[in-house]
Design a protein around this motif. Structure first.
Motif, mmCIF file in Angstrom:
data_model
loop_
_atom_site.group_PDB
_atom_site.id
_atom_site.type_symbol
_atom_site.label_atom_id
_atom_site.label_comp_id
_atom_site.label_asym_id
_atom_site.label_seq_id
_atom_site.Cartn_x
_atom_site.Cartn_y
_atom_site.Cartn_z
ATOM 1 N N GLY A 34 -4.989 122.484 45.903
ATOM 2 C CA GLY A 34 -3.674 123.252 46.058
ATOM 3 C C GLY A 34 -2.925 123.140 44.746
ATOM 4 N N GLY A 35 -2.140 124.047 44.470
ATOM 5 C CA GLY A 35 -1.378 124.204 43.253
ATOM 6 C C GLY A 35 0.069 123.415 43.252
ATOM 7 N N GLY A 36 0.673 123.091 42.261
ATOM 8 C CA GLY A 36 1.818 122.335 42.334
ATOM 9 C C GLY A 36 2.169 121.794 41.024
ATOM 10 N N GLY A 37 3.519 121.417 40.839
ATOM 11 C CA GLY A 37 4.080 120.964 39.402
ATOM 12 C C GLY A 37 3.487 119.801 39.135
ATOM 13 N N GLU A 38 3.537 119.470 37.667
ATOM 14 C CA GLU A 38 3.064 118.157 37.323
ATOM 15 C C GLU A 38 3.734 117.074 37.612
ATOM 16 O OE1 GLU A 38 0.548 117.992 35.243
ATOM 17 O OE2 GLU A 38 -0.070 120.199 35.753
ATOM 18 N N GLU A 39 4.656 116.974 37.932
ATOM 19 C CA GLU A 39 5.748 116.011 38.386
ATOM 20 C C GLU A 39 5.013 115.362 39.824
ATOM 21 O OE1 GLU A 39 10.166 114.655 39.892
ATOM 22 O OE2 GLU A 39 9.736 116.306 38.695
#
Length: 389
Positions: free
Chosen positions: A246-251
């Motif tokens: 799944g995609g998501g922000g680097e943080e």
């Protein structure tokens, strides 16, 4: 630029998927519909570049109006505001018979509102997938949760006032909307669909002691729960592997990885990130168990996709699942980490139980056809256009 204004043989629709950051169940639903209705209407789809790359494969006959890349930078609120203004400006350059907003996120609702205020005869179809739980009880940063709830309530006020038709995916959300003051006559229920033929075509072999999670990396999806659950599973099955897709922000990725390493699970859990459909679903179908500790769902399309792959599911016992999946998934009392882990262990070690759930789920998903979903949605859209004031 938007599609050619000279194409007048078909009714023209503006589709708003302007809030896209990474693939959600709602985005998958919209893609399946677009694939099946694009021959019947002239469609302009307002999207980010990332959303276009997701939608364009397998979706023909759609013109994409792509937001500037710089709108993806900075914090989410600023990006939402910039995307909203941009989409509103672009849409006002065109004449549409209908607006189809795929989510109740602000960058989809505000441009629809602005266009509708300037073009009173244009019809507006709004899709609402679920209503946020109280911000105090949602996982994650409380300030962000409060802001998200305020934005959703503001979107709801605009939808309530201006939208002609509201489509939701289950009766529970319909009743919540009615309780919140929405006109019952404007609300229609059209459940999500699963492209079972697509999943049947995927050829893989099951990988012993492999499980999978597939959703955007968001705290409401229970991604931190995954770490605690897997620590328990690995105590009994040290070689077990969990693939997190799944995609998501680097943080959020860094935070998740730090939790994995702190628990000594670096060899047991792999964060795969965003993967193209063919790779993501091959990993899902090769797994022995699908783990989905999400705390907030409007329907559970990821669960249905796992079932279509013949993979047994373990999830928290959310009320929405009762009327949809019944006893065809293993539903565990919410936040009971030990019981969730044990349910996973049972399926990984009991082939007969796992096969029973897998076969039952595979057969069950045949009733939720994407073709039926699209036919029903197309019928609603066509009727609404014919009723233009």
């Amino acid at each position: 630029m938007a599609g050619n204004n000279n194409k007048m043989s078909k009714k023209r629709i503006a589709v708003l998927m302007n809030a896209f950051w990474t693939v959600s169940g709602g985005d998958q639903r919209a893609k399946q519909i677009l694939k099946r209705i694009s021959n019947d209407f002239e469609i302009d789809c307002y999207v980010s570049r990332l959303a276009k790359s997701y939608l364009a494969k397998g979706t023909k006959g759609v013109d994409y109006v792509v937001s500037p890349d710089q709108f993806n930078r900075g914090n989410v609120l600023r990006a939402y505001c910039r995307r909203s203004r941009w989409a509103g400006d672009e849409m006002l350059k065109c004449n549409y018979d209908l607006i189809y907003a795929t989510s109740d996120f602000f960058p989809d609702v505000w441009p629809a509102t602005r266009y509708r205020q300037c073009h009173r005869k244009t019809r507006w179809v709004q899709v609402i997938h679920h209503i946020y739980t109280d911000w105090r009880r949602r996982p994650g940063n409380k300030l962000k949760n409060l802001l998200a709830q305020i934005l959703q309530q503001y979107s709801f006020r605009l939808i309530k006032k201006h939208a002609d038709l509201i489509i939701t995916v289950n009766n529970s959300v319909k009743m919540e909307l009615i309780t919140a003051g929405f006109d019952p006559g404007k609300i229609k229920v059209n459940p999500n669909g699963v492209d079972t033929k697509y999943f049947d075509r995927i050829k893989v072999k099951k990988v012993p002691l492999q499980a999978c999670f597939l959703a955007r990396l968001n705290l409401t999806k229970g991604i931190y729960d995954l770490v605690e659950i897997w620590a328990k599973v690995a105590e009994s099955l040290p070689k077990v592997q969990l693939k997190i897709i799944g995609g998501g922000g680097e943080e959020i990725k860094r935070s998740l990885q730090n939790r994995i390493l702190a628990r000594g699970l670096g060899k047991n859990i792999e964060i795969c990130g965003y993967l193209p459909d063919e790779k993501a679903y091959a990993l899902l179908k090769s797994s022995q168990v699908f783990v989905f500790p999400s705390h907030e769902e409007g329907w559970g399309i990821a669960i249905a996709e796992a079932m279509a792959c013949g993979v047994p599911v373990v999830a928290w016992n959310l009320p929405v699942y009762h009327s949809i999946f019944g006893s065809r998934i293993t539903a565990v009392k919410e936040n009971d980490i030990d019981s969730f882990a044990q349910a996973v262990i049972n399926l990984l070690t009991d082939n007969q139980q796992a096969k029973g759930f897998g076969d039952n789920g595979h057969n069950f998903t045949r009733r939720y056809s994407c073709d039926n979903l699209a036919v029903a949605e197309k019928r609603m859209i066509s009727r609404l256009i014919k009723c233009q004031r």
